[in-house]
Scaffold this active site. Structure first.
Site, short mmCIF file in Angstrom:
data_model
loop_
_atom_site.label_atom_id
_atom_site.label_comp_id
_atom_site.label_asym_id
_atom_site.label_seq_id
_atom_site.Cartn_x
_atom_site.Cartn_y
_atom_site.Cartn_z
CG HIS A 182 2.42 2.45 -1.26
ND1 HIS A 182 2.85 1.14 -1.37
CD2 HIS A 182 1.68 2.52 -0.13
CE1 HIS A 182 2.38 0.46 -0.33
NE2 HIS A 182 1.67 1.26 0.43
CG HIS A 187 -2.71 -0.01 -0.58
ND1 HIS A 187 -2.70 -1.17 0.15
CD2 HIS A 187 -1.68 0.74 -0.12
CE1 HIS A 187 -1.71 -1.13 1.03
NE2 HIS A 187 -1.06 0.01 0.89
CD GLU A 227 1.14 -1.54 3.14
OE1 GLU A 227 1.87 -1.45 2.13
OE2 GLU A 227 0.24 -0.74 3.40
CB SER A 242 3.90 1.06 -4.97
OG SER A 242 4.47 0.79 -3.71
N1 TIH Z 1 8.73 1.15 -0.96
C1 TIH Z 1 7.40 1.50 -1.39
C2 TIH Z 1 7.44 2.06 -2.81
O1 TIH Z 1 8.52 2.25 -3.37
O2 TIH Z 1 6.39 2.32 -3.37
C3 TIH Z 1 6.76 2.50 -0.47
C4 TIH Z 1 6.48 1.94 0.90
C5 TIH Z 1 5.42 1.18 1.27
C6 TIH Z 1 5.46 0.79 2.62
C7 TIH Z 1 6.53 1.21 3.26
S1 TIH Z 1 7.48 2.15 2.20
FE FE2 Z 2 0.50 0.69 2.12
#
Ligand code: TIH
Ligand code: FE2
Length: 298
Positions: A182, A187, A227, A242
Site C-alpha cells: 500500500h 503513496h 487515500e 494498492s
Molecule cells: N485495502 C488496501 C490494500 O489492499 O492495499 C489497504 C488499505 C488502505 C487503507 C485502508 S486498508
Molecule cells: Fe494510506
C-alpha cells in the site's frame, strides 16, 4: 461583555494548550501506538493460521525508528518477496490502465532507476533517498495504523508514517490494513509529486494543536483525497491503487463516484476493511489541491 471576557480568561487558564511537534525531531515524542487489527479480526485476519508469518509480522510491528535518522533495512523472508512479486506485476499493469498520469510517471521513474524491482520488497532507505530529491517527503516506519492526530502531525513535516510488513500471500489482492505494498505502490509515487506533497502537508499543518473535532474533519479530508480520491476518470487514492481487487471494482465503474464536496465528505462513515461504496472526484490534481486547501480552512 465584561462578564464574558472574564469567563473566557478563566477558561483559558484551565484548559491546557495541546502540545504539538515543532520539528521532525519532535515527532519522536508523539503517541505511535497502533490499532490492533489482528485482535479485531481474529481468525479472519488473513494469514492468522500461518505461525511463521504471524511471528514475522509481530517482529515487523515491533520497532520504532526516529523520524530524523535513516531507516535501517528490514528482513523479508522468501514468502514476503513472493507476495511482492505477484502484486507488483499485477498492479503495474492495472495502474497503466486506471491510475492517474502523475502516479504512473513516477512509478516508471522508480523502476527505471532500479529502486523498485519485481523480485524484492524495496527498502525504505533507497526510497527515501529518491523521495528526498523529489519533494523532501520521508517514510518513517510504524507498527500499524496509528491515531489520526499523530499521523497528521507527521504530514506537517513531510513525514509519512508507513508500514514495512507485507500482507499474507493467501490474499494478495486486498489487504485489511495498510502494508508495505500500500505504502510503496499507492503513496510513494504521488508523494514525489509537488502538488500532492503540498496539499498533504497542508492538511498536516492545520492539525498542529487542533481540537479533536478538527482532527476528525482533517482525517476525513485526507481519507477522501490522498487515500481514496479520484481524478477525472483515473484513480488518485493510494487505498485503491494498492489493491488490484479494488482497482478493478472502481475501473469497471462498480463503485459510485460523485463530485468532491466538503459537506458530503464530512458526512461519510469510514469503510476500512472492504471496498469503498462511494468515492469523490476532482477534474485534475490541481483542482483536488484547490478543494483540499479550501476544505482545511473551514
Ligand atoms: N485495502 C488496501 C490494500 O489492499 O492495499 C489497504 C488499505 C488502505 C487503507 C485502508 S486498508
Ligand atoms: Fe494510506
Amino acid at each position: 461583555a465584561m462578564k464574558s471576557l472574564l469567563l473566557n480568561q478563566t477558561k483559558q487558564l484551565f484548559t491546557k494548550p495541546i502540545w504539538y511537534p515543532r520539528s521532525r525531531r519532535d515527532l519522536d515524542c508523539i503517541d505511535k501506538s497502533h490499532r490492533n487489527i489482528i485482535d479485531d479480526l481474529g481468525n479472519s485476519y488473513p494469514g492468522s493460521n500461518d505461525i511463521d508469518y504471524m511471528n514475522w509480522l509481530s517482529s515487523m510491528r515491533n520497532y520504532d525508528t526516529p523520524a530524523d535518522s535513516d531507516v535501517p533495512d528490514a528482513y523479508y523472508p522468501e514468502q514476503a518477496n513472493k507476495t511482492w512479486n505477484i502484486l507488483y506485476g499485477k498492479l503495474k499493469e492495472l495502474h497503466s490502465l486506471y491510475a492517474c498520469d502523475e502516479h504512473n510517471q513516477n512509478l516508471i521513474e522508480l523502476e527505471n532507476k532500479n529502486i523498485y524491482t519485481e523480485n524484492e520488497v524495496p527498502q525504505f532507505s533507497k526510497v527515501n533517498n529518491w523521495l528526498n530529491s523529489k519533494t523532501g517527503f520521508k517514510l518513517v516506519p510504524v507498527g500499524g495504523m496509528i491515531n489520526a492526530r499523530s499521523f497528521l502531525y507527521g504530514l506537517a513535516y513531510r513525514v509519512f508514517f508507513a508500514s514495512r510488513y507485507i500482507r499474507h500471500i493467501s490474499s494478495p489482492f486486498y489487504a485489511v490494513e495498510p502494508d508495505v505494498v500500500h505504502d510503496l505502490m499507492g503513496h510513494v509515487p504521488l508523494f514525489a509529486n509537488e502538488e500532492m506533497a503540498e496539499f498533504s502537508q497542508e492538511i498536516g499543518k492545520k492539525s498542529l494543536g487542533a481540537s479533536d473535532e478538527k482532527i476528525d474533519q482533517l482525517a476525513k479530508i485526507y481519507y477522501y483525497s490522498v487515500e481514496f480520491g479520484v481524478i477525472g476518470e483515473k484513480i488518485l487514492g493510494a487505498g485503491i491503487l494498492s489493491s488490484s481487487g479494488e482497482i478493478i471494482n472502481v475501473g469497471e465503474k462498480k463503485c459510485k463516484v460523485e463530485p468532491w464536496e466538503l459537506k458530503k465528505v464530512l458526512n461519510m462513515d469510514y469503510v476500512l476493511h472492504d471496498f469503498q461504496p462511494l468515492l469523490f472526484k476532482a477534474n485534475s490534481l490541481t483542482e483536488m489541491k484547490k478543494f483540499v486547501f479550501e476544505a482545511v480552512e473551514s
